[in-house]
Scaffold this motif. Sequence first.
Motif, short mmCIF file in Angstrom:
data_model
loop_
_atom_site.label_atom_id
_atom_site.label_comp_id
_atom_site.label_asym_id
_atom_site.label_seq_id
_atom_site.Cartn_x
_atom_site.Cartn_y
_atom_site.Cartn_z
N LYS A 186 -0.78 -5.70 -43.85
CA LYS A 186 -1.22 -6.75 -44.76
C LYS A 186 -1.55 -7.76 -43.38
N HIS A 187 -0.77 -7.26 -42.28
CA HIS A 187 -0.27 -7.67 -41.12
C HIS A 187 -1.55 -7.36 -40.17
N GLN A 188 -2.66 -6.61 -40.27
CA GLN A 188 -3.42 -5.46 -39.22
C GLN A 188 -4.34 -6.51 -39.69
N GLY A 189 -4.78 -7.05 -37.95
CA GLY A 189 -6.42 -7.55 -38.03
C GLY A 189 -5.80 -9.07 -37.64
N LYS A 190 -4.99 -9.16 -37.97
CA LYS A 190 -4.19 -11.17 -37.19
C LYS A 190 -4.81 -11.38 -35.62
#
Length: 42
Positions: A22-26
């Motif tokens: 869910k936190h990837q690409g932030k």
Amino acid sequence: MENTSDFVQKVQDNQKKAEKNKHQGKGNEGNVLPGKQHSTNK
């Protein structure tokens, strides 16, 4: 049938993976190119 502790361990691992994904690409939102807009040519 698998025992309860194996099942609980599997569920917890899946929750950790889901949270990580869910936190990837932030942090790169400013560099994302805009999507293609639909053309209005007729």
